[in-house]
Design a protein around this motif. Structure first.
Motif, mmCIF file in Angstrom:
data_model
loop_
_atom_site.group_PDB
_atom_site.id
_atom_site.type_symbol
_atom_site.label_atom_id
_atom_site.label_comp_id
_atom_site.label_asym_id
_atom_site.label_seq_id
_atom_site.Cartn_x
_atom_site.Cartn_y
_atom_site.Cartn_z
ATOM 1 N N ILE A 186 -2.418 -92.566 -4.085
ATOM 2 C CA ILE A 186 -2.987 -92.424 -5.413
ATOM 3 C C ILE A 186 -4.228 -91.526 -5.427
ATOM 4 O O ILE A 186 -4.563 -90.921 -6.441
ATOM 5 C CB ILE A 186 -3.296 -93.810 -6.018
ATOM 6 N N ASN A 187 -4.900 -91.385 -4.261
ATOM 7 C CA ASN A 187 -6.086 -90.530 -4.232
ATOM 8 C C ASN A 187 -5.748 -89.041 -4.352
ATOM 9 O O ASN A 187 -6.641 -88.210 -4.475
ATOM 10 C CB ASN A 187 -6.932 -90.794 -2.986
ATOM 11 N N VAL A 188 -4.452 -88.698 -4.333
ATOM 12 C CA VAL A 188 -4.070 -87.299 -4.529
ATOM 13 C C VAL A 188 -4.483 -86.827 -5.922
ATOM 14 O O VAL A 188 -4.751 -85.639 -6.125
ATOM 15 C CB VAL A 188 -2.547 -87.113 -4.298
ATOM 16 N N VAL A 189 -4.536 -87.752 -6.883
ATOM 17 C CA VAL A 189 -4.979 -87.380 -8.234
ATOM 18 C C VAL A 189 -6.410 -86.864 -8.184
ATOM 19 O O VAL A 189 -6.732 -85.820 -8.769
ATOM 20 C CB VAL A 189 -4.863 -88.581 -9.195
ATOM 21 N N TRP A 190 -7.282 -87.582 -7.488
ATOM 22 C CA TRP A 190 -8.675 -87.132 -7.379
ATOM 23 C C TRP A 190 -8.755 -85.771 -6.706
ATOM 24 O O TRP A 190 -9.558 -84.915 -7.103
ATOM 25 C CB TRP A 190 -9.493 -88.150 -6.579
ATOM 26 N N VAL A 191 -7.932 -85.534 -5.688
ATOM 27 C CA VAL A 191 -7.932 -84.248 -4.976
ATOM 28 C C VAL A 191 -7.632 -83.109 -5.944
ATOM 29 O O VAL A 191 -8.328 -82.086 -5.962
ATOM 30 C CB VAL A 191 -6.900 -84.260 -3.825
ATOM 31 N N TYR A 192 -6.609 -83.287 -6.795
ATOM 32 C CA TYR A 192 -6.250 -82.214 -7.730
ATOM 33 C C TYR A 192 -7.251 -82.095 -8.870
ATOM 34 O O TYR A 192 -7.492 -80.991 -9.373
ATOM 35 C CB TYR A 192 -4.824 -82.427 -8.256
#
Length: 223
Positions: A186-192
């Motif tokens: 779910i932390n991929v959202v923060w990355v993008y």
């Protein structure tokens, strides 16, 4: 834009998934009618491609059930059958278009663009503040420059600019862009979000992606 692909021929499904992804679509692939109906009932798609001949429940039955529930989702029927009667049945059952196998991938993409055109509106460019997003070229631009966004960057920015000032939860981003079956953390959202913030800063944007604690992200004008 998110597409549901229901095609039981797995080798063809893999090819189509790759084609859609290379053209900046997110796609979920299922291989039978029951799964297609279950995914569509979740209501998280901008279009669907349904093969008519599928195990369990055929595409026409899925189509009829979706339409009887009131859904106006753009749906393209995909099948090996090319007889006029089959086309008429699909269209009369509520399909927006019909494409017989074998087909050229350029034609498939053109037909997807055609059936979703009303969703993207006459103006293919989203604007907020001094920032514009071209849905055809995937270009994020301001008076000072531009970037051509990568697939997931584009989809996230499109989602934000289509819902200005509305808080979008991290979970909603995951469902809409990565899909229910994604293995992504779910932390991929923060990355993008971080990637997009850097691009907005480089473009001297007068809008910002604001984080609301324990709620999500929204696109807001700078104070």
């Amino acid at each position: 834009m998110r597409i549901l692909l229901a095609e039981d021929e797995r080798s063809l499904s893999r090819v189509l998934v790759t084609i859609f992804q290379k053209n900046n679509y997110s796609v979920d692939a299922v291989y039978d009618g029951e799964d297609a109906l279950a995914y569509l009932q979740a209501g998280n798609y901008d279009a669907a491609v349904l093969d008519i001949m599928m195990p369990g429940m055929d595409g026409i039955t899925v189509l009829k059930k979706v339409r009887s529930a009131g859904s106006r989702l753009p749906i393209l029927m995909l099948t090996a059958k090319s007889e006029v009667d089959d086309k008429v049945l699909g269209l009369d059952s509520g399909a927006n278009d019909y494409l017989a196998k074998p087909f050229d991938t350029k034609e498939l993409l053109a037909r997807i663009r055609a059936i979703t055109r009303n969703q993207t509106a006459a103006d293919n460019t989203l604007r907020m503040g001094n920032i514009s997003l071209d849905r055809a070229s995937f270009e994020l631009a301001s008076p000072t420059g531009s970037f051509r966004l990568a697939n997931k960057e584009f989809q996230m920015m499109e989602f934000l600019m289509s819902n200005p000032r509305h808080i979008i939860s991290t979970e909603r981003f995951m469902e809409k862009i990565w899909g229910y079956d994604s293995d992504a953390e779910i932390n991929v959202v923060w990355v993008y979000i971080s990637y997009l913030r850097k691009k907005l800063a480089a473009l001297h944007a007068d809008i910002q992606i604001r984080a609301s604690r324990n709620a999500g992200y929204s696109l807001e004008e700078l104070p």
